[in-house]
Design an enzyme around this catalytic site. Structure first.
Site, PDB file in Angstrom:
ATOM      1  N   THR A 288      29.607  13.338  33.308  1.00  0.00           N
ATOM      2  CA  THR A 288      29.303  14.125  34.497  1.00  0.00           C
ATOM      3  C   THR A 288      28.705  13.234  35.569  1.00  0.00           C
ATOM      4  OG1 THR A 288      27.038  14.602  33.796  1.00  0.00           O
ATOM      5  CG2 THR A 288      28.751  16.170  33.142  1.00  0.00           C
ATOM      6  N   ASP A 289      28.769  13.703  36.808  1.00  0.00           N
ATOM      7  CA  ASP A 289      27.874  13.164  37.815  1.00  0.00           C
ATOM      8  C   ASP A 289      26.478  13.693  37.491  1.00  0.00           C
ATOM      9  OD1 ASP A 289      26.834  11.916  40.050  1.00  0.00           O
ATOM     10  OD2 ASP A 289      28.416  12.625  41.391  1.00  0.00           O
ATOM     11  N   TRP A 290      25.463  13.124  38.104  1.00  0.00           N
ATOM     12  CA  TRP A 290      24.077  13.410  37.734  1.00  0.00           C
ATOM     13  C   TRP A 290      23.718  14.864  38.026  1.00  0.00           C
ATOM     14  CZ3 TRP A 290      25.754   9.381  35.988  1.00  0.00           C
ATOM     15  CH2 TRP A 290      24.976   8.407  35.351  1.00  0.00           C
TER      16      TRP A 290
END
Length: 869
Positions: A288-290
């Site tokens: 995932t992105d953060w």
């Protein structure tokens, strides 16, 4: 104080995050796939296993031997981040130390080690794209890989090929290589090859459709916007650079925050399972992105392999969708053991593939502080302390490459009366704060969240600290003793003007990531629009009213409007220096004073008015209700739209002048592979994948170890009552519509990394001789565009597919450039057959060669002749 500031930053993220369910292992996510205005993401289950390609066989065999002997806790540990600010890097996984696998360190940014020290701040991606130089793209990747490895970073969070630049006001366009899928693809692939040649895992991002910053993340009151993209546009435009990155062997893919066709990218089974892992044959792992994970079981089933930074959507108390919740979901059967095995095998195989089981350093820096010592886990209220920064210098001689990129990207748009290059004894008057230093000090703005002094990069997580900065003011003063500087954005009233003066005016336009708002711009260019910041247009006009010779230098994240001043008779020359990084001054004076001829070309179109773009690419803003960002323009972004609509831009895509001139001659076309059928030959079958026992593990494998010293907010895989978790039945879990554990037939368009290997057979090669017909040395770029026949249906009239750059040619010297293009390069995506379709034998295809999309020098017709235009 450092801990409190970290907690405060975590707290600031809460309004832009979804509430985490109490027990995600038994509660369905809020963000299931559903139709939006006719666009949908059909379910595709189960997640395909990795390891079926021979090029990854050795790495997967090693991973299989290790994973087979891992406990449930060790497996979960490697899939889940330890929590935001819970280690030295922006993200780190847990470890499996019994097998020599440490906490994997993941770190930004695409242009240099973020929040570190003694590193190089390279030019941004958009600057690299403007070089149109594959060798420099690769060299930058190699040196980035060396620096990240030197800092002990396992996973490089780049390159960025999404956003692609659909929206000219988009905040993060500058992190990528330009507003064209092939330019993005080549820049991304060359970067990946360079980085991974040094044993560092590259991450291609953001997958997919993240074309504006505002409303990109789901929050308590509003879902992230949905990018509604039709199947053909997805394949031919947005997916194109990702496919090439996967073909280059990229180890990781990062999902975008937004939704696509009303399904969140991090749990969109169509995007992850079908397209990425099956059709494109991706063998690495998906992260995932953060804080971009919106569900636990749902994301695992949809093909997510790693959650970063591990926290749930509200990163305050140490809750997570995975970690102990994933252990819970395995024990109660909600997530099949086979899915977890594939998740961790992909991660471990990638680690082996890059040779990180050898002599790979541990992190020796902290992205949380510049101090030598500090908390080891700043996100915890109470943390042990120690040495966190060893100040390892990883710069080597990388300033040479950084300067070469910044220099070779400089794009000369206009040069009336050959006013450039300047002479060293010219009388110069230099205007604009963009020529000088940040008055608050180097790196005074966190993540470059300000536009003060010369603009070297945008803002956000895609930045790095500057180890030093040579400003244009310093570089010009070093060369010229006849220069006066007015580092102000308001034209001084008392400037004395002499007849021989040349005014050099510096202006800029900035943008960045949504978590920082700069001068009213929340990442995207909302307040400033496409105009120069800081009174830039007026500064140019005021200078042009006083001086008869004006040179404008532009540092910009993307397209910038020039109509207020570009045709003023005093404005003789315009240079776009893009985002040059630490070598801003030296790279500019190299060109400004004629040591090098400019050889950069625009990686986007500069319009005459913002209304020249299709209305569908404007920024969207709508509180509370989910934004439906429907890509009605289809394939027609940037220059494709301008050509289709017969709109003449101010400066076209690919435009760039030189101090010399070039001719193109002797174009030739040769057939390399006969395209005897419209569709590629049958794909190769999948090879075997690792096999493991699928029995649910003993709950004791995730029991807390005895006498274990817990760190608050650190994310662990352990459960307080593992036996109780195992008693729960998976039958009550509300699986997504269409969920199944029966594997799908292999898609016909797949077969290797990037797709069917036949797609990448070289179909044709074009050669052309480029001659320097001027009086100064210089480098030329040959751009290859394809025009496809009507038999394939409606297509953009010209599409960039390749480019090549000459060496430095002396006056009268020549070089023959050869460019190859593949079956895929002349294909369209058939939405019915679900495969790539090309004209048989390439009949009807035209290949255009030129120095911009509107400056064609030669054309070849397949089955016909080549001619100079």
């Amino acid at each position: 104080m450092r801990v409190l500031s970290a907690i405060a930053l975590v707290a600031s993220l809460v309004p832009s995050a979804l509430s985490a369910p109490a027990s995600e292992s038994r509660v369905s996510t809020q963000l299931q796939s559903r139709d939006a205005a006719g666009y949908s993401s059909p379910p595709y289950y189960p997640a395909p296993n990795g390891g079926w390609l021979s090029s990854w066989a050795d790495a997967y065999e090693k991973a299989q031997r290790v994973v087979r002997n891992m406990t449930l806790a060790e497996k979960v540990n490697l899939t889940t981040g330890t929590g935001i600010f819970m280690g030295p890097c922006v993200g780190q996984t847990g470890s499996a130390l019994r097998f020599g696998i440490p906490n994997l360190c993941l770190q930004d940014s695409p242009l240099g080690v973020r929040n570190s020290d003694h590193n190089t701040a390279f030019p941004a991606g958009i600057t690299v794209g403007a070089t149109f130089d594959k060798d420099l793209m690769y060299a930058r990747g190699v040196e980035l890989g060396e620096e990240f490895r030197g800092k002990g970073i396992n996973v490089f969070l780049g390159p960025s090929v999404g956003p692609i630049g659909r929206k000219p006001r988009g905040g993060r366009n500058w992190e990528g290589f330009g507003a064209d899928p092939s330019l993005q693809a080549i820049g991304g692939a060359q970067t990946i090859k360079g980085i991974q040649s040094r044993g560092v895992i590259a991450t291609i991002k953001h997958y997919i459709g993240n074309e504006q910053e505002m409303y990109r993340m789901s929050n308590i009151g509003q879902r992230a916007y949905s990018s509604n993209i039709d199947d053909r546009t997805l394949h031919e435009l947005y997916l194109w650079p990702f496919a090439e990155g996967i073909r280059a062997g990229v180890g990781a893919v990062m999902t975008a925050y937004n939704e696509v066709n009303s399904s969140a990218c991090s749990q969109n089974s169509k995007l992850l399972n079908e397209i990425l892992k099956d059709e494109l044959g991706f063998q690495g792992f998906v992260m995932t992105d953060w804080l971009g994970q919106y569900g636990g079981v749902s994301s695992a089933l949809a093909g997510l392999d790693m959650a970063m930074p591990g926290d749930g959507a509200i990163p305050l108390l140490g809750n997570a969708y995975w970690g102990s919740e994933l252990s819970h979901s395995i024990l109660n059967g909600s997530v099949p053991v086979s899915r977890l095995n594939d998740m961790v095998t992909r991660i471990v195989a990638t680690w082996y593939k890059m040779g990180q089981d050898g002599d790979f350093p541990l992190p020796n820096f902290s992205s949380n502080t510049q101090d030598a010592t500090g908390p080891l886990y700043p996100g915890a209220l109470f943390s042990p302390s120690g040495v966190v920064n060893q100040y390892v210098n990883v710069q080597a001689d990388h300033n040479i490459t950084a300067r070469a990129i910044a220099r070779d990207a400089i794009t000369l748009l206009k040069n009336d009366d050959n006013i450039l290059p300047l002479k060293r004894n010219d009388s110069l008057k230099v205007f604009g704060t963009d020529a000088g230093p940040n008055p608050d000090g180097l790196n005074s703005c966190a993540d470059m969240g300000c536009n003060k002094g010369v603009l070297t990069m945008g803002w956000g997580s895609g930045t790095s600290r500057l180890p030093y900065l040579v400003t244009p003011q310093e570089a010009i003063a070093n060369i010229s003793s006849n220069a006066a500087f007015f580092i102000t954005d308001n034209f001084p009233s008392n400037v004395a003007v002499s007849s021989g003066d040349v005014a050099v005016v510096f202006i800029s336009a900035d943008s960045g990531e949504n978590y920082i708002t700069v001068e009213g711009n929340p990442g995207d260019r909302t307040s400033a629009g496409l105009n120069a910041w800081h009174n830039g247009d007026k500064l140019v006009k005021d200078a042009a009213a006083k001086f008869s010779k004006v040179v404008v230098v532009v540092h910009t994240v993307g397209p910038i409007l020039m109509e207020e001043w570009i045709d003023l008779p005093s404005v003789k020359a315009v240079l776009v220096a893009h985002l040059p990084g630490q070598e801003a001054g030296w790279s500019l004076t190299d060109v400004l004073f004629g040591d090098y001829s400019p050889s950069g070309h625009l990686p986007y179109t500069i319009p005459r008015a913002e209304s020249d773009y299709p209305s569908s690419v404007g920024l969207l803003s709508q509180p509370i209700v989910q934004i439906q960002d429907t890509h009605t323009e289809g394939l027609y972004i940037d220059y494709r739209h301008f050509l289709k609509s017969s709109i003449t831009p101010r400066y076209p895509f690919g435009h760039g002048l030189s101090y010399t001139t070039f001719s193109f001659s002797q174009p030739t076309l040769s057939v390399r592979t006969a395209l005897d059928s419209a569709y590629p030959p049958t794909r190769p079958p999948k090879g075997p994948t690792p096999t493991y026992p699928t029995t649910i593990p003993n709950p004791s494998e995730v029991a807390w170890p005895k006498n274990f010293d817990r760190i608050w907010r650190y994310l662990y895989p352990y459960l307080d009552d593992p036996a109780g978790a195992a008693k729960n039945s998976s039958k009550t879990y509300p699986y997504p519509a269409g969920y199944t554990t029966v594997p799908k037939p292999a898609p016909r368009a797949g077969g290797a990394e990037g797709g069917n290997p036949a797609l990448f057979d070289v179909a044709f090669a074009v050669s052309v001789t480029v001659t320097n017909t001027g009086t100064r040395p210089g480098r030329a770029v040959a751009q290859l565009y394809v025009e496809l026949p009507d038999s394939l249906g409606e297509t953009p009239s010209r599409q960039l597919r390749q480019f090549a750059k000459t060496k430095t040619l002396a006056p009268g010297a020549s070089e023959t450039l050869t460019m190859e293009f593949t079956r895929k390069d002349i294909s369209v995506w058939d939405v019915v057959v679900q495969d790539w379709k090309a004209p048989v034998r390439g009949e009807g295809v035209k290949i255009w060669l030129g120095e911009s999309v509107l400056d064609m020098r030669a054309v070849c017709e397949v089955g016909g002749a080549c001619r100079v235009i």
